[in-house]
Design a protein around this motif. Sequence first.
Motif, mmCIF file in Angstrom:
data_model
loop_
_atom_site.group_PDB
_atom_site.id
_atom_site.type_symbol
_atom_site.label_atom_id
_atom_site.label_comp_id
_atom_site.label_asym_id
_atom_site.label_seq_id
_atom_site.Cartn_x
_atom_site.Cartn_y
_atom_site.Cartn_z
ATOM 1 N N GLY A 276 3.854 1.239 16.360
ATOM 2 C CA GLY A 276 5.175 1.470 15.788
ATOM 3 C C GLY A 276 5.468 2.938 15.581
ATOM 4 O O GLY A 276 6.577 3.411 15.858
ATOM 5 N N ASP A 277 4.470 3.691 15.119
ATOM 6 C CA ASP A 277 4.666 5.127 14.917
ATOM 7 C C ASP A 277 4.909 5.846 16.238
ATOM 8 O O ASP A 277 5.760 6.732 16.333
ATOM 9 C CB ASP A 277 3.435 5.722 14.223
ATOM 10 C CG ASP A 277 3.260 5.224 12.803
ATOM 11 O OD1 ASP A 277 4.042 5.635 11.942
ATOM 12 O OD2 ASP A 277 2.372 4.393 12.573
ATOM 13 N N VAL A 278 4.167 5.460 17.245
ATOM 14 C CA VAL A 278 4.322 6.081 18.558
ATOM 15 C C VAL A 278 5.700 5.733 19.140
ATOM 16 O O VAL A 278 6.392 6.594 19.692
ATOM 17 C CB VAL A 278 3.201 5.625 19.508
ATOM 18 C CG1 VAL A 278 3.410 6.213 20.905
ATOM 19 C CG2 VAL A 278 1.843 6.051 18.963
ATOM 20 N N THR B 68 12.336 11.361 10.355
ATOM 21 C CA THR B 68 11.965 9.983 10.635
ATOM 22 C C THR B 68 10.662 9.685 9.916
ATOM 23 O O THR B 68 9.803 10.570 9.777
ATOM 24 C CB THR B 68 11.821 9.741 12.158
ATOM 25 O OG1 THR B 68 11.455 8.377 12.385
ATOM 26 C CG2 THR B 68 10.784 10.651 12.776
ATOM 27 N N HIS B 69 10.505 8.451 9.451
ATOM 28 C CA HIS B 69 9.287 8.113 8.700
ATOM 29 C C HIS B 69 9.128 6.604 8.596
ATOM 30 O O HIS B 69 10.046 5.830 8.900
ATOM 31 C CB HIS B 69 9.331 8.722 7.292
ATOM 32 C CG HIS B 69 10.490 8.276 6.445
ATOM 33 N ND1 HIS B 69 10.478 7.110 5.714
ATOM 34 C CD2 HIS B 69 11.704 8.834 6.225
ATOM 35 C CE1 HIS B 69 11.629 6.979 5.066
ATOM 36 N NE2 HIS B 69 12.393 8.007 5.371
ATOM 37 N N HIS B 70 7.938 6.199 8.168
ATOM 38 C CA HIS B 70 7.675 4.792 7.877
ATOM 39 C C HIS B 70 8.378 4.442 6.577
ATOM 40 O O HIS B 70 8.425 5.225 5.634
ATOM 41 C CB HIS B 70 6.169 4.556 7.749
ATOM 42 C CG HIS B 70 5.770 3.116 7.887
ATOM 43 N ND1 HIS B 70 6.018 2.183 6.899
ATOM 44 C CD2 HIS B 70 5.162 2.445 8.892
ATOM 45 C CE1 HIS B 70 5.569 1.003 7.290
ATOM 46 N NE2 HIS B 70 5.045 1.136 8.502
ATOM 47 N N TYR C 99 5.642 3.321 2.463
ATOM 48 C CA TYR C 99 6.576 4.450 2.456
ATOM 49 C C TYR C 99 5.883 5.777 2.761
ATOM 50 O O TYR C 99 4.920 6.167 2.099
ATOM 51 C CB TYR C 99 7.263 4.519 1.097
ATOM 52 C CG TYR C 99 8.400 5.518 1.030
ATOM 53 C CD1 TYR C 99 9.549 5.332 1.787
ATOM 54 C CD2 TYR C 99 8.328 6.635 0.210
ATOM 55 C CE1 TYR C 99 10.598 6.224 1.730
ATOM 56 C CE2 TYR C 99 9.377 7.535 0.135
ATOM 57 C CZ TYR C 99 10.504 7.331 0.902
ATOM 58 O OH TYR C 99 11.541 8.223 0.841
ATOM 59 N N PHE C 100 6.348 6.448 3.812
ATOM 60 C CA PHE C 100 5.896 7.786 4.233
ATOM 61 C C PHE C 100 4.450 7.801 4.715
ATOM 62 O O PHE C 100 3.848 8.868 4.815
ATOM 63 C CB PHE C 100 6.072 8.790 3.086
ATOM 64 C CG PHE C 100 7.361 9.581 3.166
ATOM 65 C CD1 PHE C 100 8.559 8.944 3.418
ATOM 66 C CD2 PHE C 100 7.379 10.947 2.973
ATOM 67 C CE1 PHE C 100 9.752 9.646 3.481
ATOM 68 C CE2 PHE C 100 8.561 11.675 3.039
ATOM 69 C CZ PHE C 100 9.741 11.021 3.297
ATOM 70 N N ASP C 101 3.864 6.630 5.003
ATOM 71 C CA ASP C 101 2.474 6.610 5.440
ATOM 72 C C ASP C 101 2.309 7.316 6.780
ATOM 73 O O ASP C 101 3.166 7.246 7.656
ATOM 74 C CB ASP C 101 1.976 5.164 5.567
ATOM 75 C CG ASP C 101 1.369 4.654 4.273
ATOM 76 O OD1 ASP C 101 1.365 5.430 3.293
ATOM 77 O OD2 ASP C 101 0.907 3.517 4.237
ATOM 78 N N LEU C 102 1.168 7.975 6.920
ATOM 79 C CA LEU C 102 0.805 8.599 8.186
ATOM 80 C C LEU C 102 -0.284 7.798 8.902
ATOM 81 O O LEU C 102 -0.238 7.585 10.101
ATOM 82 C CB LEU C 102 0.301 10.024 7.956
ATOM 83 C CG LEU C 102 -0.328 10.727 9.171
ATOM 84 C CD1 LEU C 102 0.714 10.919 10.259
ATOM 85 C CD2 LEU C 102 -0.938 12.051 8.752
ATOM 86 N N SER C 103 -1.255 7.338 8.158
ATOM 87 C CA SER C 103 -2.390 6.647 8.754
ATOM 88 C C SER C 103 -2.523 5.253 8.147
ATOM 89 O O SER C 103 -2.256 5.060 6.956
ATOM 90 C CB SER C 103 -3.665 7.461 8.490
ATOM 91 O OG SER C 103 -4.790 6.832 9.048
ATOM 92 N N PRO C 104 -2.933 4.229 8.939
ATOM 93 C CA PRO C 104 -3.297 4.377 10.351
ATOM 94 C C PRO C 104 -2.067 4.436 11.260
ATOM 95 O O PRO C 104 -1.082 3.771 11.009
ATOM 96 C CB PRO C 104 -4.105 3.102 10.630
ATOM 97 C CG PRO C 104 -3.511 2.099 9.682
ATOM 98 C CD PRO C 104 -3.141 2.867 8.441
#
Length: 434
Positions: free
Chosen positions: A161-163, A182-184, A152-157
């Motif tokens: 999927g994020d791209v 938008t977020h994980h 939840y809300f992770d930025l790294s790595p």
Amino acid sequence: MTKKDVLRRAKDSDIRFVRLQFNDIHGVIKNVAVPAKELEAALEGKVVFDGSSIEGFVRFEESDMYLSPDLGTFTELKGLDGGPPEGRLICDVHNPDGTPFEGCTRSALRRVVDEAAEMGFAVRAGAELEFFLFERSAEGQPTIHTTDRGSYFDLSPIDRGDVARRDMVLALEEAGIGVEATHHEVAHGQHEIDLATTSALALADAIVAARVAVKTVAARHGMFATFMPKPLAQQDGSGLHIAQYLERDNANAFFEDPEFARLSETGLSYIGGLLAHARAFTAIANPTVNSYKRLVPGYDAPSFVQWSQRAKSALVRVPSGRIELRSPDPSCNPYLALACIVKSGLDGVRRKLVPGDPVEVNVAQLSDDERAALGIEQLPASLQEAIVALDGDAVVRAALGDHSYHRFREAKLAEWEAYRTQVHAWELEAYLSL
């Protein structure tokens, strides 16, 4: 927007084709593309299609149906496939005599929105659209494998999927669809796009468009996007949380004090309506066999009919300024789901239903007797049980209309029977060696 406006915009943008889009009873998008030179005829409602070939529409001998474009939905589509500019119009479905087709799911939502207007309300809603991004096999087939180990809300790595999610949002904004955030999400490979608050009809249009954009952009990145509610047994499933409120005289009618979530009588009654009809509209908001693998305790999804100010496992939550319904999932037809949800809330307002006190404890940890003492019911545990609940609720059936109710019921009972009579891998593992 007028017909002249649409024609001028298409010409100025050098639009070569215009996609006329509508949905079948399950929310699957359908479209026919017309060359720009035929756009004027399309705007006159002269495009005919074979309704007998569309799920949930008409019989063979009643096949001719007409597309009636909603001029306000004209959008230039770009950035999805790299091709020439295209236009898009979302259409209602009409009978040959020009009257609205009862089985048009967009028209079903329009009827409920009109009912709200007669009561002095405008319906405003936003949605949290959740989905999974999975890898494809060497042969290009979808899998349930993901290299993404985010939460939840992770930025790294940052992975593919994020791209891809970033490009999905850009595509939606280019198509004129508002995105708030938008977020994980919690599960591996799971993502969320929050669609901005707008009118109920525009939100349903946006959900349909977003599902197409997510799948198209995912494919461009070599990935597979799925809106299956529960693809992974030991991970959270994907929801379609609907944030909503009624507006009267350009003011939020649900709250005496939106900042502190102090509900008005209208807001309380609307919640009362959602709770009263929740078991019935579950069949529409959670329309697949797989939907009921998500609605279980322990995976951040509601499984009981309750409301709460804060508890995220509650069916209805009350964050600041709106009411959030957490049970729907992204496999639903958003037009029918919103029609049934709003109709249920309006019934509560009309009848001045009282939802009772909010329940802030984890209801799943209570005993059956404790839940009974609080008057808390369980949501349907299967598609079959949900259909039985739908059968017994005249308000929700009225939101669908007789045509859609009967066609939906027939299709879903057939789906349940096909599932029920299969022998599944779990059964072989559990029973084969007995």
